[in-house]
Motif scaffolding. Sequence first.
Motif, PDB file in Angstrom:
ATOM      1  N   SER A  81       0.831  -1.319   0.020  1.00 19.25           N
ATOM      2  CA  SER A  81      -0.133   0.002  -0.059  1.00 19.25           C
ATOM      3  C   SER A  81       0.688   1.386   0.113  1.00 19.25           C
ATOM      4  CB  SER A  81      -1.117  -0.063   1.188  1.00 19.25           C
ATOM      5  OG  SER A  81      -0.276  -0.059   2.313  1.00 19.25           O
ATOM      6  N   VAL A  82       2.100   1.230   0.656  1.00 15.88           N
ATOM      7  CA  VAL A  82       2.701   2.556   0.929  1.00 15.88           C
ATOM      8  C   VAL A  82       3.268   2.804  -0.383  1.00 15.88           C
ATOM      9  CG1 VAL A  82       4.724   3.643   2.005  1.00 15.88           C
ATOM     10  CG2 VAL A  82       2.973   2.302   3.176  1.00 15.88           C
ATOM     11  N   ALA A  83       3.983   1.896  -1.180  1.00 19.22           N
ATOM     12  CA  ALA A  83       4.725   1.769  -2.396  1.00 19.22           C
ATOM     13  C   ALA A  83       3.727   2.489  -3.346  1.00 19.22           C
ATOM     14  CB  ALA A  83       5.446   0.743  -2.647  1.00 19.22           C
ATOM     15  N   ARG A  84       2.612   1.605  -3.464  1.00 11.57           N
ATOM     16  CA  ARG A  84       1.466   2.130  -4.448  1.00 11.57           C
ATOM     17  C   ARG A  84       1.168   3.562  -4.241  1.00 11.57           C
ATOM     18  NH1 ARG A  84      -3.058  -2.044  -4.355  1.00 11.57           N
ATOM     19  NH2 ARG A  84      -4.072  -0.926  -6.253  1.00 11.57           N
ATOM     20  N   GLY A  85       0.916   3.827  -2.960  1.00  6.11           N
ATOM     21  CA  GLY A  85       0.227   5.385  -2.276  1.00  6.11           C
ATOM     22  C   GLY A  85       1.358   6.462  -3.190  1.00  6.11           C
ATOM     23  N   ILE A  86       2.836   6.213  -2.621  1.00  7.09           N
ATOM     24  CA  ILE A  86       3.709   7.033  -3.263  1.00  7.09           C
ATOM     25  C   ILE A  86       3.687   7.403  -4.833  1.00  7.09           C
ATOM     26  CG2 ILE A  86       6.220   7.392  -3.565  1.00  7.09           C
ATOM     27  CD1 ILE A  86       6.541   6.035  -0.666  1.00  7.09           C
ATOM     28  N   VAL A 120      10.164   5.412  -3.360  1.00  4.70           N
ATOM     29  CA  VAL A 120      10.761   6.408  -2.821  1.00  4.70           C
ATOM     30  C   VAL A 120      11.808   7.127  -3.834  1.00  4.70           C
ATOM     31  CG1 VAL A 120      12.299   7.333  -1.263  1.00  4.70           C
ATOM     32  CG2 VAL A 120      10.607   5.974  -0.447  1.00  4.70           C
ATOM     33  N   ASN A 121      12.689   6.063  -4.507  1.00  5.18           N
ATOM     34  CA  ASN A 121      13.827   6.566  -5.459  1.00  5.18           C
ATOM     35  C   ASN A 121      12.896   7.063  -6.745  1.00  5.18           C
ATOM     36  OD1 ASN A 121      15.601   5.548  -4.081  1.00  5.18           O
ATOM     37  ND2 ASN A 121      15.801   3.820  -4.980  1.00  5.18           N
ATOM     38  N   TYR A 122      11.783   6.685  -7.105  1.00  5.37           N
ATOM     39  CA  TYR A 122      10.842   7.040  -8.078  1.00  5.37           C
ATOM     40  C   TYR A 122      10.552   8.441  -7.845  1.00  5.37           C
ATOM     41  CZ  TYR A 122       6.732   7.460 -11.465  1.00  5.37           C
ATOM     42  OH  TYR A 122       5.950   7.828 -12.275  1.00  5.37           O
ATOM     43  N   ALA A 123      10.012   8.761  -6.545  1.00  9.51           N
ATOM     44  CA  ALA A 123       9.649  10.084  -6.396  1.00  9.51           C
ATOM     45  C   ALA A 123      10.670  11.115  -6.528  1.00  9.51           C
ATOM     46  CB  ALA A 123       8.885  10.186  -4.930  1.00  9.51           C
ATOM     47  N   ILE A 124      11.692  10.791  -5.733  1.00 12.56           N
ATOM     48  CA  ILE A 124      12.966  11.656  -5.821  1.00 12.56           C
ATOM     49  C   ILE A 124      13.340  11.945  -7.220  1.00 12.56           C
ATOM     50  CG2 ILE A 124      15.288  12.020  -4.928  1.00 12.56           C
ATOM     51  CD1 ILE A 124      14.642  10.478  -2.453  1.00 12.56           C
ATOM     52  N   ALA A 125      13.475  10.933  -7.954  1.00 13.08           N
ATOM     53  CA  ALA A 125      13.974  11.115  -9.409  1.00 13.08           C
ATOM     54  C   ALA A 125      12.739  12.155 -10.166  1.00 13.08           C
ATOM     55  CB  ALA A 125      13.976   9.799 -10.029  1.00 13.08           C
ATOM     56  N   GLY A 127      11.584  14.764  -8.797  1.00 13.38           N
ATOM     57  CA  GLY A 127      11.710  16.126  -7.928  1.00 13.38           C
ATOM     58  C   GLY A 127      10.706  16.144  -6.900  1.00 13.38           C
ATOM     59  N   VAL A 128      10.187  15.077  -6.271  1.00  8.08           N
ATOM     60  CA  VAL A 128       9.126  15.180  -5.056  1.00  8.08           C
ATOM     61  C   VAL A 128      10.003  15.059  -3.890  1.00  8.08           C
ATOM     62  CG1 VAL A 128       7.063  14.145  -4.113  1.00  8.08           C
ATOM     63  CG2 VAL A 128       7.409  14.192  -6.488  1.00  8.08           C
ATOM     64  N   VAL A 129       9.268  15.986  -2.833  1.00  9.28           N
ATOM     65  CA  VAL A 129      10.172  15.923  -1.550  1.00  9.28           C
ATOM     66  C   VAL A 129       9.367  14.846  -0.543  1.00  9.28           C
ATOM     67  CG1 VAL A 129      10.744  17.196   0.647  1.00  9.28           C
ATOM     68  CG2 VAL A 129      10.735  18.335  -1.706  1.00  9.28           C
ATOM     69  N   LEU A 130      10.047  13.859   0.076  1.00 11.31           N
ATOM     70  CA  LEU A 130       9.255  13.062   1.053  1.00 11.31           C
ATOM     71  C   LEU A 130       9.739  13.284   2.365  1.00 11.31           C
ATOM     72  CD1 LEU A 130      10.218  11.213  -1.680  1.00 11.31           C
ATOM     73  CD2 LEU A 130       8.611   9.749  -0.968  1.00 11.31           C
ATOM     74  N   LEU A 131       8.621  13.313   3.211  1.00 13.94           N
ATOM     75  CA  LEU A 131       9.087  13.440   4.924  1.00 13.94           C
ATOM     76  C   LEU A 131       8.341  12.123   5.327  1.00 13.94           C
ATOM     77  CD1 LEU A 131       7.947  16.759   3.547  1.00 13.94           C
ATOM     78  CD2 LEU A 131       9.303  17.221   5.649  1.00 13.94           C
ATOM     79  N   ALA A 132       8.916  11.804   6.669  1.00 10.92           N
ATOM     80  CA  ALA A 132       8.309  10.970   7.249  1.00 10.92           C
ATOM     81  C   ALA A 132       8.560  10.918   8.750  1.00 10.92           C
ATOM     82  CB  ALA A 132       8.665   9.506   6.886  1.00 10.92           C
ATOM     83  N   SER A 133       7.635  10.534   9.586  1.00 12.64           N
ATOM     84  CA  SER A 133       7.798  10.560  11.164  1.00 12.64           C
ATOM     85  C   SER A 133       8.829   9.714  11.547  1.00 12.64           C
ATOM     86  CB  SER A 133       6.539  10.377  11.775  1.00 12.64           C
ATOM     87  OG  SER A 133       5.875   9.199  11.463  1.00 12.64           O
ATOM     88  N   SER A 134       9.693  10.079  12.320  1.00 11.74           N
ATOM     89  CA  SER A 134      10.825   9.237  12.745  1.00 11.74           C
ATOM     90  C   SER A 134      10.314   8.210  14.002  1.00 11.74           C
ATOM     91  CB  SER A 134      11.582  10.098  13.730  1.00 11.74           C
ATOM     92  OG  SER A 134      12.342  11.032  12.740  1.00 11.74           O
ATOM     93  N   GLY A 135       9.003   8.299  14.352  1.00 13.17           N
ATOM     94  CA  GLY A 135       8.628   6.849  15.264  1.00 13.17           C
ATOM     95  C   GLY A 135       8.414   7.532  16.622  1.00 13.17           C
ATOM     96  N   ASN A 136       7.421   6.911  17.158  1.00 12.19           N
ATOM     97  CA  ASN A 136       7.038   6.983  18.681  1.00 12.19           C
ATOM     98  C   ASN A 136       7.512   6.185  19.820  1.00 12.19           C
ATOM     99  OD1 ASN A 136       5.716   9.187  17.562  1.00 12.19           O
ATOM    100  ND2 ASN A 136       3.777   8.235  17.156  1.00 12.19           N
ATOM    101  N   GLY A 137       8.529   5.586  19.367  1.00 14.56           N
ATOM    102  CA  GLY A 137       9.110   4.468  20.478  1.00 14.56           C
ATOM    103  C   GLY A 137      10.320   4.852  21.219  1.00 14.56           C
ATOM    104  N   GLY A 138      10.481   6.242  21.395  1.00 13.81           N
ATOM    105  CA  GLY A 138      11.889   6.554  21.875  1.00 13.81           C
ATOM    106  C   GLY A 138      11.725   6.648  23.472  1.00 13.81           C
ATOM    107  N   SER A 139      10.629   6.261  24.177  1.00 15.60           N
ATOM    108  CA  SER A 139      10.393   6.605  25.526  1.00 15.60           C
ATOM    109  C   SER A 139      11.488   5.694  26.206  1.00 15.60           C
ATOM    110  CB  SER A 139       9.133   6.236  26.036  1.00 15.60           C
ATOM    111  OG  SER A 139       8.938   6.155  27.380  1.00 15.60           O
ATOM    112  N   THR A 140      11.981   6.051  27.226  1.00 12.44           N
ATOM    113  CA  THR A 140      12.775   5.337  28.125  1.00 12.44           C
ATOM    114  C   THR A 140      12.114   4.563  29.481  1.00 12.44           C
ATOM    115  OG1 THR A 140      13.380   7.341  29.825  1.00 12.44           O
ATOM    116  CG2 THR A 140      14.654   6.887  27.716  1.00 12.44           C
TER     117      THR A 140
END
Length: 332
Positions: A81-86, A120-125, A127-140
Amino acid sequence: MAGHPALKGRVTTGPDFIGGGARPGMAYWGAHGTSMASDVLTVAPRARVLSVRVIYDHDDPARKAAKELKRDAQSRKAGKSVARGIRYAVDKGAKVISMSLGTDEWAIFSGYEKDTAAAVNYAIAKGVVLLASSGNGGSTDILDADANNAVSYPAAYPGVIGVAASGPDGGRAEFSQVHSYTAIAAPGVDIYSAQNTGGYRMVAGTSPACANAAGVVALMLSRNPALSPGQVRDILTRTATHPAGGWNVLVGYGQVNAAAAVVAAGAAGKSAVRVVPYKGEKYFGHGPADSPITHPPIDSGYLIIGGTGAGIGLLLLVGAFLLLRRPRARKT
């Protein structure tokens, strides 16, 4: 929910690439996407958002089924799904792709996926800018069930701008994942966001941080549409409010400075990166007919030297073994 006052007239609903049985009107249809779209539009009010469904919402029953790794047709569809969505967004003319999702959000795979990396490579080629969240599992906090700090994709793919969540003080929010793929941080605590059921709510996470940063990129591109993905990344990281030392694994190059980034975008020239034509020989080696498995004959002199050395070494090894096995003389 495209009809929400925060979104109305500015959001186009694209295909549902993940499926799973959810339908518009259900409480868990578009809950996450509605909030994230509103966060983008809060920063960039004149942007136009294409909403593409590629993950399950938290309350979707299909999410639980996916976590059990049921390898049925639906799971295989979800995995693409993510690849197709991009690719769909790129082909529809998107200039910025904001992915407020991560490995844990997909609930199917544990990491790197070739199809998504290729998208992702297709998008960058293109000229599209991609951003993604780093994740919410950093709690100690050892009692926090999400405290895994695992590498999160798509933020970790090369070319994607990984966005950490910052708190009111500009430092890392306690839940924000800690990894070297994080490029920048953006506000991710108590973000006023639209709800799919109407009204608003306060949300927290690297998801709204990613959406906020994507809004800044939209403003940058409105100022200078010719910016390349590399230029956007450079400007964001250069103009950010840097932590001590300039960079760290907590917030990358620091919290986004929207005003400075937009000003820098307007002053940036055309990207200097271009393909340089090769002007040498037409072919490398002996041309296209050259066999990839041929090689020059081995000098027989090297074979003799090598064989002699191996033989001497073997004799010395045998001699040492015999000496070790020799019985010691008894004392009288």
